[in-house]
Design a protein around this motif. Structure first.
Motif, short mmCIF file in Angstrom:
data_model
loop_
_atom_site.label_atom_id
_atom_site.label_comp_id
_atom_site.label_asym_id
_atom_site.label_seq_id
_atom_site.Cartn_x
_atom_site.Cartn_y
_atom_site.Cartn_z
N ALA A 164 94.08 -16.79 11.56
CA ALA A 164 93.07 -16.88 12.61
C ALA A 164 91.87 -16.02 12.19
N VAL A 165 90.73 -16.65 12.06
CA VAL A 165 89.52 -15.98 11.55
C VAL A 165 88.45 -16.00 12.63
N PRO A 166 88.11 -14.86 13.21
CA PRO A 166 86.97 -14.84 14.14
C PRO A 166 85.67 -15.04 13.38
N ALA A 167 84.76 -15.75 14.01
CA ALA A 167 83.49 -16.06 13.35
C ALA A 167 82.39 -16.18 14.39
N ALA A 168 81.15 -16.10 13.91
CA ALA A 168 79.98 -16.23 14.79
C ALA A 168 79.26 -17.53 14.46
N THR A 169 78.94 -18.29 15.50
CA THR A 169 78.20 -19.53 15.31
C THR A 169 76.70 -19.23 15.18
N GLU A 170 75.95 -20.25 14.87
CA GLU A 170 74.51 -20.08 14.68
C GLU A 170 73.80 -19.65 15.96
N ASP A 171 74.38 -19.99 17.12
CA ASP A 171 73.77 -19.57 18.38
C ASP A 171 74.40 -18.29 18.94
N GLY A 172 75.19 -17.57 18.09
CA GLY A 172 75.69 -16.25 18.46
C GLY A 172 76.99 -16.23 19.23
N ARG A 173 77.68 -17.36 19.36
CA ARG A 173 78.97 -17.37 20.06
C ARG A 173 80.09 -16.94 19.12
N ALA A 174 81.10 -16.27 19.68
CA ALA A 174 82.28 -15.89 18.92
C ALA A 174 83.33 -16.98 19.06
N VAL A 175 83.83 -17.48 17.93
CA VAL A 175 84.85 -18.52 17.91
C VAL A 175 86.01 -18.04 17.05
N ILE A 176 87.12 -18.77 17.11
CA ILE A 176 88.29 -18.48 16.27
C ILE A 176 88.60 -19.72 15.46
N ALA A 177 88.59 -19.58 14.14
CA ALA A 177 88.95 -20.70 13.26
C ALA A 177 90.34 -20.46 12.70
N LEU A 178 91.18 -21.49 12.75
CA LEU A 178 92.50 -21.42 12.14
C LEU A 178 92.42 -22.09 10.79
N VAL A 179 92.66 -21.33 9.72
CA VAL A 179 92.53 -21.87 8.36
C VAL A 179 93.83 -21.63 7.59
N ARG A 180 94.13 -22.54 6.71
CA ARG A 180 95.26 -22.38 5.80
C ARG A 180 94.81 -21.58 4.58
N PRO A 181 95.62 -20.63 4.11
CA PRO A 181 95.23 -19.89 2.89
C PRO A 181 95.07 -20.78 1.67
N SER A 182 95.71 -21.98 1.69
CA SER A 182 95.64 -22.87 0.54
C SER A 182 94.39 -23.75 0.53
N LEU A 183 93.55 -23.66 1.55
CA LEU A 183 92.35 -24.50 1.61
C LEU A 183 91.39 -24.19 0.48
N GLU A 184 90.70 -25.21 0.04
CA GLU A 184 89.68 -25.01 -0.99
C GLU A 184 88.59 -24.09 -0.44
N GLY A 185 88.24 -23.08 -1.23
CA GLY A 185 87.23 -22.12 -0.81
C GLY A 185 87.78 -20.85 -0.24
N VAL A 186 89.11 -20.80 0.00
CA VAL A 186 89.76 -19.57 0.51
C VAL A 186 90.31 -18.79 -0.67
N THR A 187 89.90 -17.53 -0.78
CA THR A 187 90.37 -16.65 -1.85
C THR A 187 90.98 -15.41 -1.24
N LEU A 188 92.16 -15.03 -1.70
CA LEU A 188 92.84 -13.83 -1.22
C LEU A 188 92.85 -12.78 -2.32
N ALA A 189 92.30 -11.62 -2.03
CA ALA A 189 92.31 -10.50 -2.96
C ALA A 189 93.27 -9.44 -2.42
N GLU A 190 94.15 -8.96 -3.27
CA GLU A 190 95.19 -8.04 -2.83
C GLU A 190 94.60 -6.71 -2.36
N GLN A 191 95.11 -6.23 -1.25
CA GLN A 191 94.79 -4.89 -0.73
C GLN A 191 96.10 -4.24 -0.29
#
Length: 389
Positions: free
Chosen positions: A180-207
């Motif tokens: 679950a990734v909180p994000a801001a839209t272009e008009d300033g609203r807070a939304v929640i996007a559900l994304v799969r870690p395997s999606l193209e463009g998603v990169t996980l760096a170890e911490q």
């Protein structure tokens, strides 16, 4: 007014105690307390037992196979999990599932939530933003896609969105099926996007977190997600963050109670000058102060959880109760482990003794979702906005 827990809530506690006691029966330490490297994956056998014991569907809606219980019940279970330092994403999965059940698209909830209840899907959430100091929803931008990225998929469905940004310190990201990734839209609203870690463009760096368990920096580079996996309803992110903060307070309480019990047992056996050190006034007063901390942590936790669950009104918004609970949780758990280290002497720093693990977890919980100072500032803003009297 009766503040006792309901039969269903008490049953959840009993089930949780039975399950967590199985991972550390008498004379056998919990896997989280065994000396050596911290596990890089969740405790899968424990996760399966939680699912079999109907604790993963505790707060899911009945129409999706859940018990339909509230945040108080979840906090009771989280309290027990923290006593054993259980290596499972119980808080993250249940909180995100509750948000999906309340605000998510019906078709997405109907597909995903039964999997969560059976332990077949792990959820997590990026709640720390890029640095941990700025609002998490400002770390990622969400804009509507100019065209559908692909038909018939949750991730790539019609009316999709494009996500860009970074969420840091995401727990169990590599083990999760959805983030679950909180994000801001272009008009300033807070939304929640559900994304799969395997999606193209998603990169996980170890911490690595303070307690040694795996976190990840989640980088999103033009990630396409469908409209059914994006929660747009106003207040959804704030509600999910409130669940996470209150659940963190429950974990702090359980952890502190375990540490104080460990300290009580040790000081009752450790002798100096022919007497247990627990009988010395200087020791007894410190232990008593920490007991008071725990009771304050407990009462402020249940106040916040009850108001958030019941939607009960008051002179101040529920965010004030959550801030008070987090202040006590952050400062209280820190004082409990510091006193424990002091009263244990050199033994407290021995890695063959479990206190050092509890200390690391306590520091992680203390700083999670904002230290006491951050919530004191938030409480001050609320008091200024809603003057009493």
């Amino acid at each position: 007014m009766d503040f006792t827990f309901t039969e269903e809530q008490q049953a959840a506690v009993e089930a949780a105690r039975a399950i967590f006691s199985d991972i550390a029966p008498d004379g056998v330490p919990s896997p989280a307390l065994v000396r050596g490297a911290v596990a890089q994956d969740i405790d899968r056998p424990l996760w399966a037992r939680l699912a079999a014991g109907d604790l993963l569907n505790l707060t899911l809606p009945p129409e999706h196979g859940g018990a339909g219980l509230d945040l108080v019940a979840l906090c009771l279970v989280l309290r027990e999990s923290a006593k054993m330092l259980a290596r499972v994403p119980l808080l993250e999965t249940c909180a995100v599932a509750m948000a999906i059940g309340r605000y998510g698209a019906p078709e997405f909830a109907a597909e995903l939530l039964p999997l969560v209840g059976r332990g077949e899907s792990v959820l997590t959430v990026g709640a720390n933003g890029r640095s941990g100091h700025d609002p998490a929803e400002l770390a990622v931008t969400a804009r509507r896609a100019s065209h559908a990225a692909g038909p018939g998929q949750w991730e790539n469905g019609p009316g999709g969105w494009v996500l860009d940004g970074v969420q840091s310190g995401v727990p169990w990201a590599r083990a999760a099926d959805w983030i679950a990734v909180p994000a801001a839209t272009e008009d300033g609203r807070a939304v929640i996007a559900l994304v799969r870690p395997s999606l193209e463009g998603v990169t996980l760096a170890e911490q690595v977190s303070t307690n040694g368990e795996p976190f990840a920096e989640v980088r999103l580079d033009s990630v396409c997600t469908g409209s059914s996996t994006l929660i747009e309803e106003a207040g959804a992110w704030e509600w999910l963050r409130s669940l996470l903060t209150t659940g963190t307070c429950a974990r702090a309480l359980g952890l502190g109670e375990a540490v104080l019990a460990m300290t009580s047992e040790y000081t009752g056996k450790r002798e100096q000058f022919g007497f247990p050190i627990a009988t010395f006034q200087a020791v007894a007063v410190q232990a008593a102060d920490r007991y008071i901390d725990l009771r304050a942590m407990e009462v402020t936790l249940w106040q916040a959880a009850w108001r958030l669950s019941a939607g009960a009104g008051g002179a101040l918004p529920v965010e004030a109760d959550i801030a008070v609970a987090k202040i006590w949780a952050s400062e209280g758990v820190r004082r409990v482990v510091q006193t424990a280290q002091h009263l244990h002497g050199g033994l407290g720093a021995d890695t063959d003794y479990p206190l050092h693990r509890f200390h690391a977890w306590a520091k992680q919980v203390e700083l999670s979702l904002g230290p006491a100072a951050a919530h004191e500032e938030a409480l001050g803003d609320l008091l200024a906005a809603y003057p009493l009297g």
